[in-house]
Write an enzyme that holds these catalytic residues in place. Structure first.
Site, PDB file in Angstrom:
ATOM      1  N   ASP A   1      -3.137   0.973  10.545  1.00 24.06           N
ATOM      2  CA  ASP A   1      -4.721   2.331  10.269  1.00 24.06           C
ATOM      3  C   ASP A   1      -4.426   2.028  11.717  1.00 24.06           C
ATOM      4  O   ASP A   1      -5.479   2.844  12.372  1.00 24.06           O
ATOM      5  CB  ASP A   1      -5.441   1.769   9.889  1.00 24.06           C
ATOM      6  CG  ASP A   1      -5.304   1.598   8.246  1.00 24.06           C
ATOM      7  OD1 ASP A   1      -5.422   3.163   7.708  1.00 24.06           O
ATOM      8  OD2 ASP A   1      -4.259   1.522   7.501  1.00 24.06           O
TER       9      ASP A   1
ATOM     10  N   CYS B   1       0.783  -1.363   0.003  1.00 23.50           N
ATOM     11  CA  CYS B   1      -0.127  -0.205  -0.515  1.00 23.50           C
ATOM     12  C   CYS B   1       0.368   1.043  -0.190  1.00 23.50           C
ATOM     13  O   CYS B   1       2.407   1.379  -0.182  1.00 23.50           O
ATOM     14  CB  CYS B   1      -1.036  -0.132   1.454  1.00 23.50           C
ATOM     15  SG  CYS B   1      -2.649   1.503   1.503  1.00 23.50           S
TER      16      CYS B   1
HETATM   17  P1  RI2 Z   1      -0.091   6.598   7.247  1.00 21.42           P
HETATM   18  C1  RI2 Z   1      -3.666   3.476   4.385  1.00 21.42           C
HETATM   19  O1  RI2 Z   1      -4.795   3.604   4.382  1.00 21.42           O
HETATM   20  C2  RI2 Z   1      -3.007   2.440   4.411  1.00 21.42           C
HETATM   21  O2  RI2 Z   1      -3.796   1.187   4.986  1.00 21.42           O
HETATM   22  C3  RI2 Z   1      -1.495   1.953   5.393  1.00 21.42           C
HETATM   23  O3  RI2 Z   1      -0.998   1.670   5.551  1.00 21.42           O
HETATM   24  C4  RI2 Z   1      -2.121   3.309   6.038  1.00 21.42           C
HETATM   25  O4  RI2 Z   1      -3.432   3.942   5.853  1.00 21.42           O
HETATM   26  C5  RI2 Z   1      -1.002   3.982   6.899  1.00 21.42           C
HETATM   27  O5  RI2 Z   1      -1.104   5.256   6.355  1.00 21.42           O
HETATM   28  P2  RI2 Z   1      -6.149   3.666   3.706  1.00 21.42           P
HETATM   29  O6  RI2 Z   1      -6.672   5.775   3.432  1.00 21.42           O
HETATM   30  O7  RI2 Z   1      -0.462   7.409   7.879  1.00 21.42           O
HETATM   31  O8  RI2 Z   1      -5.716   3.923   2.279  1.00 21.42           O
HETATM   32  O9  RI2 Z   1       1.561   5.583   6.909  1.00 21.42           O
HETATM   33  O10 RI2 Z   1      -7.087   3.130   3.499  1.00 21.42           O
HETATM   34  O11 RI2 Z   1       0.029   7.488   5.375  1.00 21.42           O
END
Ligand code: RI2
Length: 331
Positions: free
Chosen positions: A200, A131
């Site tokens: 998350d 991701c």
């Molecule tokens: P940072 C994201 O969720 C991903 O799951 C990623 O690992 C997590 O948020 C943390 O991201 P999504 O919003 O806070 O893409 O480290 O569903 O950037």
């Protein structure tokens, strides 16, 4: 109750994932509360202002359910409003100061995590990430600067392709990176030295809730004896899990997976789009937080130190415990 358009735009941005990433949505929510306070135009006095802010908080909380960073940011600001008193101006100042503080501290946390996490990466390492996580990419970029990273594998991360964002960020940091389909993780794992992903939500027992597919990456890493780290600011730890609340997993629209026309043409077919999954603590070597590198089993200590006040509040809201005989009767 009229809510400023800029606030509604932020809420919609979070819902549609134009604003995404657990850290970013938390900061956006804090910013939205700040804007809401500054643009309050009701003339109803203190009670009216508090009700209005509560209404805005509910709008933000309803946008996405899984990343606890969002409610943690909202409660951080609202708790300060709760404790504040005085004129409307004083209440607005309290909201603005709390929102600014949350945003500043959350950005500093990422820098600290990068510093601590980089030291965990062995020299000449091949790193795999899943991701797009600002925290995880910061660790990898800092380790690369220290000359420790040879190469990074980044998964596409269907259906939203956040892996492409990761590739862009790695590229701009000069880190050699290769995009792979999610299904190639186990095949590529034999080349990998360490996995670093974001978070998350971290639960009180140290489980990681992260982008769907993370638990498969962890499983493949475990099988290949590859170290698995998650980079998680402490506002991604969930106080509600201490009192047994489950973390809701977001299911997004099936049209993110297959075109709507295809679903309509195949009536009766079901398409599921879970956005997150759960990696149990025994698959996690360490959680990299701004307070330090901790084993997943220490999650409860972080929660008590950082969110003791919130947990106390939640406990008081809980109904009185059943007596033992009653719990037996219920079975
Ligand atoms: P940072 C994201 O969720 C991903 O799951 C990623 O690992 C997590 O948020 C943390 O991201 P999504 O919003 O806070 O893409 O480290 O569903 O950037």
């Amino acid at each position: 109750m009229s809510v400023p358009q800029r606030v509604l735009d932020i809420a919609e941005g979070i819902r549609s994932m134009r604003i995404r990433g657990a850290g970013k949505i938390a900061r956006a929510a804090a910013e939205a509360l700040k804007i809401a306070a500054q643009e309050y135009r009701g003339g109803g006095g203190e009670e009216d202002f508090r009700k209005y802010m509560e209404h805005v908080a509910q709008i933000l909380l309803s946008t996405r359910p899984t990343a606890v960073s969002l409610p943690n940011a909202v409660y951080y600001v609202m708790h300060r409003l709760e404790k504040a008193s005085g004129s409307i101006g004083d209440l607005v100042d309290a909201v603005v100061a709390a929102a600014d503080e949350f945003i500043r501290e959350s950005l500093e946390a990422v820098q600290r995590i990068a510093m601590y996490g980089a030291k965990l990466i062995p020299s000449g390492a091949v790193v795999l990430t899943h991701c797009h996580s600002t925290a995880a990419v910061s660790v990898i970029a800092a380790a690369y600067k220290m000359g420790r990273v040879r190469k990074v594998y980044s998964t596409e991360t269907r259906p939203f392709y956040q892996g492409r964002i990761t590739m862009r960020h790695l590229l701009s940091a000069g880190v050699p990176a290769t995009q792979i389909p999610d299904s190639a993780v186990r095949y590529i794992m034999r080349e990998v030295d360490v996995v670093v992903v974001g978070a998350d939500t971290i639960t009180s027992n140290g489980a990681l809730i992260n982008k769907v597919g993370t638990s498969q990456v962890a499983l493949a890493a475990h099988e290949a004896r590859v170290r698995f780290y998650t980079a998680a600011e402490t506002y991604k730890f969930s106080p509600a899990t201490v009192i047994g609340e489950p973390v809701p997993i977001e299911f997004r629209d099936p049209s993110e997976i297959v075109p709507r026309g295809w679903i309509e043409a195949h009536r009766g077919i079901e398409v599921l789009n879970p956005a997150f999954d759960i990696t149990p603590p025994n698959y996690i070597d360490a959680i990299i937080t701004e307070m330090g590198v901790i084993p997943p089993q220490a999650a409860i200590l972080v929660l008590m130190e950082r969110y003791g006040w919130a947990i106390e509040k939640m406990r008081h809201r809980e109904p009185p415990r059943l007596r033992f005989e009653e719990t037996v009767d219920q079975r």
